[in-house]
Design an enzyme around this catalytic site. Structure first.
Site, mmCIF file in Angstrom:
data_model
loop_
_atom_site.group_PDB
_atom_site.id
_atom_site.type_symbol
_atom_site.label_atom_id
_atom_site.label_comp_id
_atom_site.label_asym_id
_atom_site.label_seq_id
_atom_site.Cartn_x
_atom_site.Cartn_y
_atom_site.Cartn_z
ATOM 1 N N LYS A 1 0.837 -1.191 0.000
ATOM 2 C CA LYS A 1 0.000 0.000 0.000
ATOM 3 C C LYS A 1 0.872 1.242 0.000
ATOM 4 O O LYS A 1 1.462 1.623 1.006
ATOM 5 C CB LYS A 1 -0.923 0.046 1.219
ATOM 6 C CG LYS A 1 -1.978 1.167 1.109
ATOM 7 C CD LYS A 1 -2.534 1.591 2.429
ATOM 8 C CE LYS A 1 -1.640 2.548 3.180
ATOM 9 N NZ LYS A 1 -1.493 3.868 2.504
ATOM 10 N N GLY B 1 6.461 4.415 9.087
ATOM 11 C CA GLY B 1 5.642 5.607 9.219
ATOM 12 C C GLY B 1 5.752 6.190 10.612
ATOM 13 O O GLY B 1 6.730 5.961 11.327
ATOM 14 N N SER B 2 4.728 6.914 11.012
ATOM 15 C CA SER B 2 4.767 7.622 12.285
ATOM 16 C C SER B 2 4.638 6.663 13.462
ATOM 17 O O SER B 2 4.067 5.573 13.348
ATOM 18 C CB SER B 2 3.633 8.648 12.346
ATOM 19 O OG SER B 2 2.378 8.001 12.488
ATOM 20 N N THR B 3 5.126 7.109 14.602
ATOM 21 C CA THR B 3 5.024 6.304 15.818
ATOM 22 C C THR B 3 3.573 6.132 16.229
ATOM 23 O O THR B 3 3.168 5.048 16.682
ATOM 24 C CB THR B 3 5.845 6.943 16.945
ATOM 25 O OG1 THR B 3 7.235 6.908 16.580
ATOM 26 C CG2 THR B 3 5.661 6.208 18.252
ATOM 27 N N GLY C 1 2.149 3.523 14.111
ATOM 28 C CA GLY C 1 2.797 2.266 14.461
ATOM 29 C C GLY C 1 2.222 1.649 15.727
ATOM 30 O O GLY C 1 2.066 0.427 15.815
ATOM 31 N N GLU D 1 9.067 0.330 11.510
ATOM 32 C CA GLU D 1 10.155 1.317 11.428
ATOM 33 C C GLU D 1 9.491 2.673 11.555
ATOM 34 O O GLU D 1 8.807 3.131 10.643
ATOM 35 C CB GLU D 1 10.916 1.153 10.106
ATOM 36 C CG GLU D 1 12.277 1.817 10.127
ATOM 37 C CD GLU D 1 12.213 3.275 9.735
ATOM 38 O OE1 GLU D 1 12.226 4.137 10.651
ATOM 39 O OE2 GLU D 1 12.158 3.559 8.541
ATOM 40 N N CYS E 1 13.449 10.038 8.609
ATOM 41 C CA CYS E 1 13.219 9.619 9.985
ATOM 42 C C CYS E 1 14.483 9.543 10.833
ATOM 43 O O CYS E 1 14.442 9.772 12.038
ATOM 44 C CB CYS E 1 12.489 8.285 10.011
ATOM 45 S SG CYS E 1 13.306 6.991 9.042
ATOM 46 N N GLU F 1 9.151 14.791 16.800
ATOM 47 C CA GLU F 1 9.649 14.726 15.428
ATOM 48 C C GLU F 1 8.946 15.775 14.577
ATOM 49 O O GLU F 1 7.727 15.784 14.464
ATOM 50 C CB GLU F 1 9.418 13.332 14.846
ATOM 51 C CG GLU F 1 10.024 13.150 13.472
ATOM 52 C CD GLU F 1 9.898 11.727 12.964
ATOM 53 O OE1 GLU F 1 10.867 11.225 12.369
ATOM 54 O OE2 GLU F 1 8.842 11.111 13.171
#
Length: 480
Positions: A178, A230-232, A235, A252, A288, A387
């Site tokens: 995706k 992607g973002s935490t 995640g 990641e 990142c 971030e």
């Protein structure tokens, strides 16, 4: 204009289940540059079914000899090489990555990874016999895990796709990928190259879509493993779903890494400028692993501030497709708003803007932000803890080496980092004390041969290196 009206599922370009589309806008010009169908749940179902059928085919990809998979992966790499220039231009037009960077990374790295894992799989041992302690023997098999749902972000769409499909293909898995809505046009070229290489139908499928489709893929009963970058925040949500389903997952996630400048560091930009830029501001700061917290000794703090101010001031800001551009636009207007919001927070909390802080003059179109250097930053400031994902650096003073390590580790994240010193052994000693998955000494450059990933809120599992193949395998013991 790059317009497409079909989805790549089951090795064919098929009509989507709806007429909904994703329209892509240039980050540099704000003009529409293309569109693709927006995948719906029915399309994901079809893609997963195709991947499942391809995986379970007794003569299919998972059953191929490793040498045969390797040969197909090398042909796949050849196909990507033929399209490398077009890939780089599409990525830069979509997300604002300077073309010089996208040519080196997005246009070249995927084929490098395919050839690397083709070489690894040729030498890999998938079965071994061990003598038992109870009189028999055990055959230990490393079998492909199955259907992989791969969710890819917009900042390095080609490279980060390859982080997933290259080791997964080597292991014998099939994939449903995706892409992010911001960068969907380039995925068409991956599909074309895979088909041209003779990768069997259903082994690689693409379902462009947003968060809802990503969530549907994560929870899909036909998926065996998820690999997400992607973002935490996203995640954590994916981890909760996979935990409930007992589904293996590689995450990641974000970073807020420290670039630790030691008191003996070389600060001559003519010597280290290129590596310093790559470690702190690469891809407009939309990377990142970057060292966006720069830790400087109080004894040389003013000098470090001047060095980074000179670096940021020297960078050419402009259209991502201009070969001389070093800082392009943010990937979207939403991302520019996010970055500008953090710059405002930095000012409000008392940090001092040394360079930048606004929008560059002469850029009437595009989502641009000036490279921005904050001095006098406390590690508790928002801009030092969260971030930002833009060209913004926070320069933080420290008193001694122990204080530097303490500040570096005082973060929810642990993905990248760097140490800058004239003494390699001293740098290695500091690097070993930093709580992070990866770190460099006088450089930062993830290498295909070495595991990449984070600790703490920066993720779970590792990509790259021969170890990555293991994340796409399951181990079976057969007692004899």
């Amino acid at each position: 204009m790059s317009q497409h009206d079909t989805l790549f599922i089951g090795g064919e370009w098929i009509a989507p289940s709806s007429n909904r589309t994703i329209t892509v806008v240039s980050a540099s010009t704000e003009e529409i540059i293309g569109s693709v169908p927006e995948a719906q749940e029915a399309d994901v179902d079809a893609a997963v079914d195709s991947a499942r059928a391809a995986f379970e085919d007794p003569n299919g990809w998972s059953a191929w000899e490793p040498a045969d998979r390797a040969a197909a992966m090398e042909r796949f790499a050849d196909g990507l090489d033929k399209r490398s220039g077009e890939i780089a231009k599409l990525v830069s037009a979509q997300n604002g990555m300077p073309i010089a960077i996208s040519t080196a990374f997005e246009g070249a790295f995927p084929s490098i990874l395919l050839r690397y894992y083709a070489g690894v799989v040729k030498e890999a041992v998938f079965e071994e016999t061990r003598p038992g302690m109870l009189g028999g023997q055990t055959l230990v098999r490393r079998a492909p895990i199955g259907v992989v749902g791969a969710i890819v972000p917009w900042n390095f769409p080609q490279s980060l796709s390859a982080f997933k499909y290259a080791p997964a293909l080597a292991a014998g898995c099939t994939l449903v990928i995706k892409p992010s809505p911001e960068t969907v046009l380039d995925s068409v070229l991956i599909a074309e190259a895979a088909a041209e290489a003779g990768i069997p139908g259903g082994v690689i499928n693409f379902v462009p879509g947003g968060r809802e489709i990503g969530a549907y893929l994560v929870a899909h009963p036909g998926v065996d493993k998820i690999s997400f970058t992607g973002s935490t925040a996203a995640g954590r949500s994916i981890a909760e779903t996979c935990g409930r389903l007992l589904r293996p997952v590689t995450l990641e996630l974000g970073g807020k890494s420290a670039a630790i400048v030691l008191d003996d560091a070389d600060l001559d930009l003519a010597t280290i400028g290129e590596k310093l830029f790559a470690a702190t501001l690469l891809n407009n700061g939309q990377t990142c692993f970057l060292g966006t917290r720069v830790l400087a000794p109080r004894s040389r703090y003013a000098e470090v501030v001047d060095t980074f101010a000179a670096l940021a001031s020297s960078l050419k800001v402009g259209d991502a497709l201009d070969a001389t551009t070093q800082i392009g636009p943010m990937a979207s207007d939403r991302q520019r708003d996010r970055v500008e919001g953090y710059i405002a927070k930095g000012k409000a909390e008392g940090a001092r803007v040394v360079v930048g802080g606004g929008r560059p003059s002469g850029q009437d179109k595009g989502w641009f932000v000036e490279p921005t250097i904050f001095a006098d930053v406390d590690n508790n400031h928002t801009i030092a803890q969260e971030e930002i994902f833009g060209p913004v650096l926070s320069l933080i003073p420290y008193s001694d080496l122990d204080d530097a390590v303490r500040i570096a580790n005082d973060s929810d994240f642990g993905l990248g980092g760097s140490v800058w010193t004239r003494d390699q052994e001293r740098g290695l000693g500091v690097a070993r004390r930093v709580q992070t998955g990866t770190i460099g000494v006088n450089t930062y450059a993830p290498d295909p041969t070495a595991p990449f990933g984070g600790v703490k809120a920066s993720g779970l599992g590792r990509e790259l290196g021969p170890e990555a193949i293991g994340h796409y395998q399951q181990v079976q013991s057969i007692y004899t």
